[in-house]
Design a protein around this motif. Sequence first.
Motif, PDB file in Angstrom:
ATOM      1  N   MET A  64       0.804  -1.152  -0.265  1.00 53.42           N
ATOM      2  CA  MET A  64       0.262  -0.103  -0.222  1.00 53.42           C
ATOM      3  C   MET A  64       0.912   1.333   0.524  1.00 53.42           C
ATOM      4  O   MET A  64       0.573   2.640  -0.851  1.00 53.42           O
ATOM      5  CB  MET A  64      -1.097  -0.079   1.447  1.00 53.42           C
ATOM      6  N   GLN A  65       1.622   1.057   0.694  1.00 55.04           N
ATOM      7  CA  GLN A  65       2.564   2.529   0.942  1.00 55.04           C
ATOM      8  C   GLN A  65       3.461   2.578  -0.150  1.00 55.04           C
ATOM      9  O   GLN A  65       3.536   3.786  -1.321  1.00 55.04           O
ATOM     10  CB  GLN A  65       4.037   2.504   2.234  1.00 55.04           C
ATOM     11  N   THR A  66       3.802   1.693  -1.572  1.00 55.25           N
ATOM     12  CA  THR A  66       3.897   1.951  -2.750  1.00 55.25           C
ATOM     13  C   THR A  66       3.491   2.727  -3.751  1.00 55.25           C
ATOM     14  O   THR A  66       3.771   3.507  -4.868  1.00 55.25           O
ATOM     15  CB  THR A  66       4.407   0.293  -3.302  1.00 55.25           C
ATOM     16  N   ILE A  67       1.802   2.039  -3.576  1.00 54.47           N
ATOM     17  CA  ILE A  67       1.116   3.508  -4.326  1.00 54.47           C
ATOM     18  C   ILE A  67       1.240   4.534  -3.822  1.00 54.47           C
ATOM     19  O   ILE A  67       0.992   5.579  -4.830  1.00 54.47           O
ATOM     20  CB  ILE A  67      -0.345   2.108  -3.806  1.00 54.47           C
ATOM     21  N   VAL A  68       1.131   4.513  -2.556  1.00 54.70           N
ATOM     22  CA  VAL A  68       0.689   6.622  -2.370  1.00 54.70           C
ATOM     23  C   VAL A  68       2.026   6.945  -2.422  1.00 54.70           C
ATOM     24  O   VAL A  68       1.861   8.479  -2.426  1.00 54.70           O
ATOM     25  CB  VAL A  68       0.489   6.448  -0.803  1.00 54.70           C
ATOM     26  N   SER A  69       3.260   5.946  -2.189  1.00 59.01           N
ATOM     27  CA  SER A  69       4.564   6.894  -2.429  1.00 59.01           C
ATOM     28  C   SER A  69       4.630   7.319  -3.868  1.00 59.01           C
ATOM     29  O   SER A  69       5.211   7.845  -4.583  1.00 59.01           O
ATOM     30  CB  SER A  69       6.195   6.244  -2.070  1.00 59.01           C
ATOM     31  N   SER A  70       4.230   6.516  -5.143  1.00 60.94           N
ATOM     32  CA  SER A  70       4.015   7.226  -6.708  1.00 60.94           C
ATOM     33  C   SER A  70       2.818   7.287  -7.063  1.00 60.94           C
ATOM     34  O   SER A  70       3.626   8.480  -7.793  1.00 60.94           O
ATOM     35  CB  SER A  70       3.321   5.477  -7.608  1.00 60.94           C
ATOM     36  N   ILE A  71       2.143   7.955  -6.211  1.00 64.63           N
ATOM     37  CA  ILE A  71       0.848   9.648  -6.641  1.00 64.63           C
ATOM     38  C   ILE A  71       1.441  10.754  -6.189  1.00 64.63           C
ATOM     39  O   ILE A  71       2.020  11.398  -6.474  1.00 64.63           O
ATOM     40  CB  ILE A  71      -0.136   8.907  -6.074  1.00 64.63           C
ATOM     41  N   GLU A  72       2.451  10.194  -4.756  1.00 63.98           N
ATOM     42  CA  GLU A  72       2.611  11.355  -4.404  1.00 63.98           C
ATOM     43  C   GLU A  72       4.281  11.811  -5.418  1.00 63.98           C
ATOM     44  O   GLU A  72       4.454  12.689  -5.416  1.00 63.98           O
ATOM     45  CB  GLU A  72       3.543  11.436  -2.769  1.00 63.98           C
ATOM     46  N   LEU A  73       4.716  10.959  -5.671  1.00 64.49           N
ATOM     47  CA  LEU A  73       5.310  11.794  -6.585  1.00 64.49           C
ATOM     48  C   LEU A  73       5.896  11.720  -8.083  1.00 64.49           C
ATOM     49  O   LEU A  73       6.382  12.374  -8.959  1.00 64.49           O
ATOM     50  CB  LEU A  73       7.185  10.424  -6.414  1.00 64.49           C
ATOM     51  N   ARG A  74       3.968  11.535  -8.093  1.00 64.15           N
ATOM     52  CA  ARG A  74       4.322  12.052  -9.387  1.00 64.15           C
ATOM     53  C   ARG A  74       4.196  11.400 -11.201  1.00 64.15           C
ATOM     54  O   ARG A  74       5.288  11.525 -12.059  1.00 64.15           O
ATOM     55  CB  ARG A  74       3.998  13.321 -10.016  1.00 64.15           C
TER      56      ARG A  74
END
Length: 56
Positions: A1-11
């Motif tokens: 789940m952290q990977t999904i949020v990180s990918s979104i935040e990093l654009r």
Amino acid sequence: MQTIVSSIELRKHKIFIVATNDRDLKRRVRKVPGVPMVSVARGKYIIERLPDAPEK
């Protein structure tokens, strides 16, 4: 789940639409502006309004 949020935040990608019924993931993704969310409840699709996206 952290990977999904990180990918979104990093654009890493220009466009995201997150489809989930996971409450924790919804809560975390809602904090990121410009990412719409889709979920299913009672046999119907629920599409949340697009949050304000940051200007580029």
